[in-house]
Design a protein around this motif. Structure first.
Motif, PDB file in Angstrom:
ATOM      1  N   LYS A   1      50.798  35.664  -0.769  1.00  0.00           N
ATOM      2  CA  LYS A   1      51.446  34.779   0.206  1.00  0.00           C
ATOM      3  C   LYS A   1      51.875  33.450  -0.419  1.00  0.00           C
ATOM      4  N   SER A   2      51.210  33.059  -1.496  1.00  0.00           N
ATOM      5  CA  SER A   2      51.585  31.827  -2.206  1.00  0.00           C
ATOM      6  C   SER A   2      51.213  32.000  -3.666  1.00  0.00           C
ATOM      7  N   PHE A   3      51.853  31.200  -4.536  1.00  0.00           N
ATOM      8  CA  PHE A   3      51.680  31.381  -5.974  1.00  0.00           C
ATOM      9  C   PHE A   3      51.605  30.024  -6.675  1.00  0.00           C
ATOM     10  N   ARG A   4      50.715  29.944  -7.654  1.00  0.00           N
ATOM     11  CA  ARG A   4      50.619  28.765  -8.503  1.00  0.00           C
ATOM     12  C   ARG A   4      50.455  29.237  -9.942  1.00  0.00           C
ATOM     13  N   VAL A   5      50.902  28.427 -10.884  1.00  0.00           N
ATOM     14  CA  VAL A   5      50.770  28.753 -12.295  1.00  0.00           C
ATOM     15  C   VAL A   5      50.156  27.558 -13.011  1.00  0.00           C
ATOM     16  N   ASN A   6      49.343  27.841 -14.015  1.00  0.00           N
ATOM     17  CA  ASN A   6      48.696  26.767 -14.761  1.00  0.00           C
ATOM     18  C   ASN A   6      48.574  27.167 -16.223  1.00  0.00           C
ATOM     19  N   GLU A   7      48.273  26.187 -17.039  1.00  0.00           N
ATOM     20  CA  GLU A   7      47.981  26.424 -18.442  1.00  0.00           C
ATOM     21  C   GLU A   7      46.712  27.263 -18.554  1.00  0.00           C
ATOM     22  N   CYS A   8      46.671  28.156 -19.527  1.00  0.00           N
ATOM     23  CA  CYS A   8      45.492  28.985 -19.769  1.00  0.00           C
ATOM     24  C   CYS A   8      44.372  28.128 -20.353  1.00  0.00           C
ATOM     25  N   ILE A   9      43.210  28.115 -19.682  1.00  0.00           N
ATOM     26  CA  ILE A   9      42.106  27.292 -20.161  1.00  0.00           C
ATOM     27  C   ILE A   9      41.588  27.776 -21.509  1.00  0.00           C
ATOM     28  N   CYS A  10      41.640  29.086 -21.747  1.00  0.00           N
ATOM     29  CA  CYS A  10      41.177  29.609 -23.035  1.00  0.00           C
ATOM     30  C   CYS A  10      42.056  29.095 -24.175  1.00  0.00           C
ATOM     31  N   LYS A  11      43.368  29.083 -23.957  1.00  0.00           N
ATOM     32  CA  LYS A  11      44.279  28.580 -24.987  1.00  0.00           C
ATOM     33  C   LYS A  11      44.116  27.075 -25.164  1.00  0.00           C
ATOM     34  N   LYS A  12      43.899  26.346 -24.063  1.00  0.00           N
ATOM     35  CA  LYS A  12      43.686  24.911 -24.183  1.00  0.00           C
ATOM     36  C   LYS A  12      42.409  24.618 -24.962  1.00  0.00           C
ATOM     37  N   GLU A  13      41.352  25.376 -24.677  1.00  0.00           N
ATOM     38  CA  GLU A  13      40.082  25.189 -25.390  1.00  0.00           C
ATOM     39  C   GLU A  13      40.252  25.413 -26.880  1.00  0.00           C
ATOM     40  N   ARG A  14      40.936  26.499 -27.232  1.00  0.00           N
ATOM     41  CA  ARG A  14      41.137  26.785 -28.653  1.00  0.00           C
ATOM     42  C   ARG A  14      41.995  25.728 -29.329  1.00  0.00           C
ATOM     43  N   GLY A  15      42.961  25.175 -28.584  1.00  0.00           N
ATOM     44  CA  GLY A  15      43.780  24.106 -29.139  1.00  0.00           C
ATOM     45  C   GLY A  15      42.972  22.850 -29.406  1.00  0.00           C
ATOM     46  N   ILE A  16      42.086  22.497 -28.488  1.00  0.00           N
ATOM     47  CA  ILE A  16      41.217  21.330 -28.668  1.00  0.00           C
ATOM     48  C   ILE A  16      40.323  21.517 -29.883  1.00  0.00           C
ATOM     49  N   LEU A  17      39.931  22.768 -30.144  1.00  0.00           N
ATOM     50  CA  LEU A  17      39.060  23.077 -31.274  1.00  0.00           C
ATOM     51  C   LEU A  17      39.851  23.378 -32.550  1.00  0.00           C
ATOM     52  N   ALA A  18      41.098  22.945 -32.595  1.00  0.00           N
ATOM     53  CA  ALA A  18      41.952  23.057 -33.783  1.00  0.00           C
ATOM     54  C   ALA A  18      42.260  24.501 -34.157  1.00  0.00           C
ATOM     55  N   ALA A  19      42.362  25.374 -33.152  1.00  0.00           N
ATOM     56  CA  ALA A  19      42.783  26.758 -33.382  1.00  0.00           C
ATOM     57  C   ALA A  19      43.887  27.091 -32.396  1.00  0.00           C
ATOM     58  N   PRO A  20      45.015  26.369 -32.448  1.00  0.00           N
ATOM     59  CA  PRO A  20      46.063  26.533 -31.429  1.00  0.00           C
ATOM     60  C   PRO A  20      46.688  27.916 -31.439  1.00  0.00           C
ATOM     61  N   CYS A  21      47.060  28.373 -30.246  1.00  0.00           N
ATOM     62  CA  CYS A  21      47.706  29.679 -30.080  1.00  0.00           C
ATOM     63  C   CYS A  21      49.217  29.482 -30.021  1.00  0.00           C
ATOM     64  N   LYS A  22      49.947  30.373 -30.670  1.00  0.00           N
ATOM     65  CA  LYS A  22      51.402  30.266 -30.706  1.00  0.00           C
ATOM     66  C   LYS A  22      52.068  30.950 -29.518  1.00  0.00           C
ATOM     67  N   LYS A  23      51.312  31.673 -28.726  1.00  0.00           N
ATOM     68  CA  LYS A  23      51.886  32.362 -27.582  1.00  0.00           C
ATOM     69  C   LYS A  23      52.019  31.400 -26.396  1.00  0.00           C
ATOM     70  N   PRO A  24      52.797  31.756 -25.360  1.00  0.00           N
ATOM     71  CA  PRO A  24      52.977  30.861 -24.205  1.00  0.00           C
ATOM     72  C   PRO A  24      51.641  30.471 -23.586  1.00  0.00           C
ATOM     73  N   HIS A  25      51.553  29.214 -23.135  1.00  0.00           N
ATOM     74  CA  HIS A  25      50.308  28.677 -22.585  1.00  0.00           C
ATOM     75  C   HIS A  25      50.286  28.661 -21.056  1.00  0.00           C
ATOM     76  N   GLU A  26      51.399  28.387 -20.404  1.00  0.00           N
ATOM     77  CA  GLU A  26      51.421  28.288 -18.941  1.00  0.00           C
ATOM     78  C   GLU A  26      51.607  29.689 -18.355  1.00  0.00           C
ATOM     79  N   VAL A  27      50.521  30.460 -18.333  1.00  0.00           N
ATOM     80  CA  VAL A  27      50.622  31.875 -17.986  1.00  0.00           C
ATOM     81  C   VAL A  27      49.551  32.343 -16.998  1.00  0.00           C
ATOM     82  N   CYS A  28      48.729  31.436 -16.489  1.00  0.00           N
ATOM     83  CA  CYS A  28      47.690  31.839 -15.538  1.00  0.00           C
ATOM     84  C   CYS A  28      48.223  31.725 -14.110  1.00  0.00           C
ATOM     85  N   LEU A  29      48.202  32.830 -13.376  1.00  0.00           N
ATOM     86  CA  LEU A  29      48.730  32.874 -12.022  1.00  0.00           C
ATOM     87  C   LEU A  29      47.608  32.915 -11.000  1.00  0.00           C
TER      88      LEU A  29
END
Length: 360
Positions: free
Chosen positions: A171-199
């Motif tokens: 009935k409604s939809f929201r999208v956000n950055e993937c927390i797993c990818k954000k965590e890995r980025g903070i820990l200096a292991a950034p992911c090259k795949k799209p980040h805003e993919v959590c629905l």
């Protein structure tokens, strides 16, 4: 003792079907201190897994009603508990650590939180992934949603196996950055795949999560997120239930809290799937796209001739199928005796997990 209230929260969370095990060095307490103030922790321990109004909570616990709904709303906005607004009537309940509180900390996480989470996951994973039914991802371990175009018409896929069925029922939809990818980025292991993919998907008309999570999008934009995720080689994951799905995650094997354990801890039964891939050697040209770019769980291996799929590791996502230039790969429906049908809804899922944990 200052830590006593956090130990109480940990016990409440560990009593839930998802679990929240203690550790010798108190990692779980350190994580809870990053999320809750002592007052918030006290209030969390007074809540139930079932939804209640502030008035019901006050009556049941003896807490003063004055200011209670405001405090509960504030905690819900911070992702510390579940809050739903049904047209002005607000209901609240406790959340599990995963899938739940952890994922909702995306706007608050810092390097210390990420480091603690990485270390704690090695304690949580055996319990989280060793209990049936699978949750997701896992976030719960979760089941795989096969790429819909690759399911043959003769296979008659059930509605809970179709990505579009989940979107169409929303009935409604929201999208956000993937927390797993954000965590890995903070820990200096950034992911090259799209980040805003959590629905996030609102399955009930007129009900809105109080948490201000991500940005609102249309149904068509939700489909576009899924399309871009598939192109990037991300696996669609959702809760391991037949109905009332509230999210679709799009996951990679280098970041995802569900798929990483398959690769790093050899937890091969974390995802419930009804399909597996097969490679026809006579059609395979040995290009390596499937093993190098598409498979997120190391289910394809090189042989003396070309490539083969390891059925025991395959999660049936279909990503290898859609990218194969010679149509050498197909999805195969598992035999009925190997199928684990998902529980009908989250209540049934919770009951099944709770029974197995009690029996263990």
């Amino acid at each position: 003792m200052p830590d006593e209230i956090y130990r109480r929260v940990a016990k409440v969370l560990d009593a839930l079907p998802n679990g929240f095990p203690s550790t010798p060095d108190g990692l779980e307490i350190k994580l809870l201190k990053k999320v809750f103030t002592p007052d918030e922790a006290e209030l969390f321990c007074d809540l139930k897994p079932s939804l209640e109004t502030a008035e019901q909570i006050a009556e049941r616990t003896g807490r003063p009603l004055d200011g209670l709904e405001a405090k509960l709303t504030s905690m819900a906005k911070r992702g510390e508990l579940l809050g739903i607004d049904f047209g002005g009537t607000k209901l609240f309940a406790i959340l599990p650590w995963v899938v739940g509180i952890y994922e909702y900390q995306i706007a608050r996480m810092d390097r210390e939180f990420c480091e603690l989470t990485e270390e704690y996951m090695r304690h949580l994973a055996p319990q989280l992934f060793g209990t049936q039914p699978q949750i997701m991802q896992t976030l719960p371990i979760q089941r795989t949603l096969p790429i819909q175009t690759e399911i043959l018409a003769t296979q008659q896929a059930l509605p809970y196996q179709q990505v579009s069925a989940i979107i169409e029922n929303g009935k409604s939809f929201r999208v956000n950055e993937c927390i797993c990818k954000k965590e890995r980025g903070i820990l200096a292991a950034p992911c090259k795949k799209p980040h805003e993919v959590c629905l996030a998907i609102g399955p009930v008309e007129g009900a809105e999560f109080i948490l201000d999570w991500g940005r609102e999008i249309s149904k068509q934009q939700a489909y576009e997120v899924l399309r871009k995720a598939e192109e990037a080689g991300l696996v669609h994951l959702t809760s391991n239930v037949e109905s009332a799905h509230t999210f679709i995650c799009n996951c990679c094997g280098c970041c995802c809290g569900v798929l990483r354990p398959m690769n790093e801890l050899n937890e091969t039964s974390v995802v419930n799937s009804h399909y597996y891939a097969e490679i026809e050697e006579d059609k395979c040209n040995g290009c390596g796209i499937c093993i190098d770019d598409r498979c997120q769980v190391r289910a394809i291996e090189e042989t003396e001739i070309k490539y083969r799929c390891v059925k025991e590791r395959c999660i049936g996502c279909g990503l290898c199928v859609t990218a194969c230039p010679t149509d050498a790969i197909k999805l195969v429906h598992k035999p009925q005796q190997e199928i684990m049908r998902p529980p009908i809804d989250m209540n049934a899922w919770n009951d099944a997990r709770a029974r197995q944990r009690s029996a263990g």
